[in-house]
Design a protein around this motif. Structure first.
Motif, PDB file in Angstrom:
ATOM      1  N   VAL A  58       0.866  -1.177   0.000  1.00 21.14           N
ATOM      2  CA  VAL A  58       0.000   0.000   0.000  1.00 21.14           C
ATOM      3  C   VAL A  58       0.902   1.226   0.000  1.00 21.14           C
ATOM      4  O   VAL A  58       1.565   1.540   0.997  1.00 21.14           O
ATOM      5  CB  VAL A  58      -0.937   0.014   1.235  1.00 21.14           C
ATOM      6  CG1 VAL A  58      -1.874   1.216   1.165  1.00 21.14           C
ATOM      7  CG2 VAL A  58      -1.729  -1.279   1.319  1.00 21.14           C
ATOM      8  N   GLU A  59       0.950   1.904  -1.132  1.00 15.30           N
ATOM      9  CA  GLU A  59       1.786   3.085  -1.314  1.00 15.30           C
ATOM     10  C   GLU A  59       1.034   4.074  -2.185  1.00 15.30           C
ATOM     11  O   GLU A  59       0.272   3.680  -3.074  1.00 15.30           O
ATOM     12  CB  GLU A  59       3.113   2.700  -1.956  1.00 15.30           C
ATOM     13  CG  GLU A  59       4.073   3.867  -2.127  1.00 15.30           C
ATOM     14  CD  GLU A  59       5.408   3.453  -2.721  1.00 15.30           C
ATOM     15  OE1 GLU A  59       6.310   4.305  -2.776  1.00 15.30           O
ATOM     16  OE2 GLU A  59       5.545   2.284  -3.137  1.00 15.30           O
ATOM     17  N   PHE A  84       2.984   0.602   3.490  1.00 19.77           N
ATOM     18  CA  PHE A  84       2.508  -0.478   4.373  1.00 19.77           C
ATOM     19  C   PHE A  84       2.432  -1.741   3.530  1.00 19.77           C
ATOM     20  O   PHE A  84       1.811  -1.751   2.470  1.00 19.77           O
ATOM     21  CB  PHE A  84       1.136  -0.144   4.947  1.00 19.77           C
ATOM     22  CG  PHE A  84       0.654  -1.120   5.998  1.00 19.77           C
ATOM     23  CD1 PHE A  84       0.697  -0.788   7.342  1.00 19.77           C
ATOM     24  CD2 PHE A  84       0.153  -2.369   5.645  1.00 19.77           C
ATOM     25  CE1 PHE A  84       0.254  -1.681   8.314  1.00 19.77           C
ATOM     26  CE2 PHE A  84      -0.279  -3.270   6.598  1.00 19.77           C
ATOM     27  CZ  PHE A  84      -0.227  -2.927   7.944  1.00 19.77           C
ATOM     28  N   GLY A  85       3.064  -2.810   4.020  1.00 17.61           N
ATOM     29  CA  GLY A  85       3.068  -4.052   3.267  1.00 17.61           C
ATOM     30  C   GLY A  85       2.528  -5.230   4.053  1.00 17.61           C
ATOM     31  O   GLY A  85       2.624  -5.269   5.284  1.00 17.61           O
ATOM     32  N   VAL A  86       1.955  -6.180   3.324  1.00 16.62           N
ATOM     33  CA  VAL A  86       1.501  -7.445   3.901  1.00 16.62           C
ATOM     34  C   VAL A  86       2.300  -8.549   3.215  1.00 16.62           C
ATOM     35  O   VAL A  86       2.174  -8.751   2.009  1.00 16.62           O
ATOM     36  CB  VAL A  86      -0.005  -7.680   3.670  1.00 16.62           C
ATOM     37  CG1 VAL A  86      -0.436  -9.008   4.290  1.00 16.62           C
ATOM     38  CG2 VAL A  86      -0.820  -6.523   4.230  1.00 16.62           C
ATOM     39  N   ILE A 109      -1.534  -7.409  -9.388  1.00 16.18           N
ATOM     40  CA  ILE A 109      -2.972  -7.240  -9.606  1.00 16.18           C
ATOM     41  C   ILE A 109      -3.485  -6.201  -8.613  1.00 16.18           C
ATOM     42  O   ILE A 109      -2.830  -5.894  -7.609  1.00 16.18           O
ATOM     43  CB  ILE A 109      -3.753  -8.559  -9.431  1.00 16.18           C
ATOM     44  CG1 ILE A 109      -3.511  -9.150  -8.031  1.00 16.18           C
ATOM     45  CG2 ILE A 109      -3.388  -9.556 -10.506  1.00 16.18           C
ATOM     46  CD1 ILE A 109      -4.380 -10.359  -7.718  1.00 16.18           C
ATOM     47  N   GLY A 110      -4.668  -5.672  -8.879  1.00 14.92           N
ATOM     48  CA  GLY A 110      -5.271  -4.706  -7.979  1.00 14.92           C
ATOM     49  C   GLY A 110      -5.887  -5.367  -6.759  1.00 14.92           C
ATOM     50  O   GLY A 110      -5.939  -6.597  -6.647  1.00 14.92           O
ATOM     51  N   THR A 111      -6.378  -4.563  -5.862  1.00 15.62           N
ATOM     52  CA  THR A 111      -6.934  -5.057  -4.603  1.00 15.62           C
ATOM     53  C   THR A 111      -8.445  -5.246  -4.639  1.00 15.62           C
ATOM     54  O   THR A 111      -8.998  -5.914  -3.759  1.00 15.62           O
ATOM     55  CB  THR A 111      -6.597  -4.084  -3.461  1.00 15.62           C
ATOM     56  OG1 THR A 111      -7.131  -2.778  -3.786  1.00 15.62           O
ATOM     57  CG2 THR A 111      -5.094  -3.978  -3.271  1.00 15.62           C
ATOM     58  N   LEU A 126      -5.698   3.921   4.957  1.00 20.47           N
ATOM     59  CA  LEU A 126      -4.567   3.401   5.725  1.00 20.47           C
ATOM     60  C   LEU A 126      -3.459   4.426   5.938  1.00 20.47           C
ATOM     61  O   LEU A 126      -3.024   4.666   7.078  1.00 20.47           O
ATOM     62  CB  LEU A 126      -4.004   2.172   5.012  1.00 20.47           C
ATOM     63  CG  LEU A 126      -3.171   1.211   5.854  1.00 20.47           C
ATOM     64  CD1 LEU A 126      -4.056   0.456   6.844  1.00 20.47           C
ATOM     65  CD2 LEU A 126      -2.439   0.215   4.966  1.00 20.47           C
ATOM     66  N   LEU A 127      -2.991   5.034   4.858  1.00 19.55           N
ATOM     67  CA  LEU A 127      -1.796   5.878   4.939  1.00 19.55           C
ATOM     68  C   LEU A 127      -2.052   7.215   5.613  1.00 19.55           C
ATOM     69  O   LEU A 127      -1.098   7.888   6.022  1.00 19.55           O
ATOM     70  CB  LEU A 127      -1.226   6.099   3.539  1.00 19.55           C
ATOM     71  CG  LEU A 127      -0.788   4.826   2.800  1.00 19.55           C
ATOM     72  CD1 LEU A 127      -0.247   5.178   1.416  1.00 19.55           C
ATOM     73  CD2 LEU A 127       0.247   4.050   3.600  1.00 19.55           C
TER      74      LEU A 127
END
Length: 266
Positions: A58-59, A84-86, A109-111, A126-127
C-alpha cells in the motif's frame, strides 16, 4: 532474506515488522512498514532480494498485490513517504486468489477483486492514519473480512521451505521429493499452484543466499568448489544465477566485501 545492504539503508529509512491478528497468522507472515524523509536530499535506490512470498503493498498511487519476483528488484525512495506491506506466507495467498499463484509471478494485480476495496480507497483509509497500531487494526479488519478457509497444503509447503532453509546440503528437487515423499510431478504442481515458482528456484534462491553469507564472512571455498557444492555442474551457470538473485557477480560481491572490511578496519 530481504533488504540488501540494510545498514546503509537504515540511514535512509525506517523498516519495522509487525504481527497480524491471530486468525491471520496461518496466511500472513507479517506486516511491514517503511517510512522515509529525504526532503532536500538525493533520492535513494534500495535493492530487495526475491523471496517465495506474495506481498500486498500500500503506497501512494502504487498500491497493488505483487507476485513473487524471479529476480532482484529495486525501489526508489524520494521526498517523504510511507509504505505499508503485507507479506503472505509461501502459499498463504492462494486461498484468497483461488487460482494458481504462478499467474502472478513477476506480475501484480489490484486489490478490488481480492479484498473488495479499490487501491486509492485503501491508501486513503490506511496511509492517512498517524499511528502504526491504527494501520495494523485497519488491515486486520480488512483481511479478516475476507478470510478464506485454511488450506492444509499451505502448512505442508511451509514445512518444505523451512526444510530447504535449514538444510544447506539440500540442493536438488530429488532430495526434496524424498523428504516430502512426493513424486517430482506432484511437488512441482504444488509449488506452481500455491507458491508461484518451482521448487528448483526456491532451492537455488536459498543456496545462493547461503553462498553470499559464506562470501560475507570469508568462509567460502574457491568459486568452482562453491558452485559444485551448490549443485551446479559448471561455474558459468552459478555466476549467472548468483547475479540474477544477488544483483552482482560473485567476484564483484567478494570485492565489495573486501572494500567494506577495509573501511571498517580504518
Amino acid at each position: 532474506m530481504g533488504v540488501l545492504n540494510l545498514p546503509e539503508g537504515e540511514k535512509k529509512f525506517l523498516l519495522t515488522r509487525h504481527a497480524p491478528a491471530e486468525k491471520l497468522r496461518f496466511f500472513v507472515k507479517h506486516y511491514w512498514i517503511v517510512e522515509w524523509d529525504l526532503s532536500g536530499q538525493p533520492s535513494y535506490q534500495q535493492d530487495v532480494l526475491p523471496n517465495p512470498c506474495v506481498n500486498m503493498v500500500v503506497e501512494h498511487r502504487k498500491t497493488a498485490i505483487f507476485g513473487v519476483s524471479p529476480v532482484k528488484y529495486s525501489h526508489l525512495l524520494e521526498g517523504k513517504g510511507k509504505v505499508f506491506g503485507v507479506k503472505f506466507k509461501p502459499g498463504g495467498f492462494y486461498p484468497f486468489l483461488k487460482s494458481p499463484v504462478s499467474k502472478l509471478t513477476g506480475q501484480s494485480i489490484g486489490t478490488l477483486d481480492i479484498l473488495g476495496i479499490a487501491p486509492r480507497q485503501l491508501e486513503d483509509n490506511l496511509l492517512s492514519l498517524p499511528g502504526t497500531e491504527d494501520m495494523i487494526r485497519v488491515m486486520d479488519t480488512l483481511l479478516l473480512g475476507r478470510l478464506p478457509n485454511q488450506d492444509p497444503n499451505v502448512v505442508v509447503l511451509n514445512e518444505l521451505i523451512d526444510q530447504i532453509i535449514s538444510h544447506r546440503e539440500l540442493t536438488t528437487v530429488k532430495q526434496l521429493c524424498q523428504y516430502a515423499q512426493m513424486s517430482m510431478r506432484t511437488l512441482q504442481r504444488a509449488f506452481n499452484q500455491y507458491v508461484g515458482v518451482s521448487p528448483k528456484w526456491v532451492i537455488q534462491l536459498y543456496r545462493l543466499q547461503n553462498a553470499a553469507e559464506l562470501l560475507d564472512y570469508g568462509n567460502a571455498p574457491p568459486l568452482p568448489e562453491l558452485a559444485a557444492e551448490l549443485g551446479y555442474f559448471d561455474q558459468s551457470h552459478f555466476i549467472r544465477d548468483f547475479k540474477a538473485i544477488i544483483g552482482i557477480t560473485p567476484e564483484e560481491y567478494i570485492r565489495r566485501c573486501h572494500q567494506r572490511q577495509n573501511l571498517e578496519a580504518l
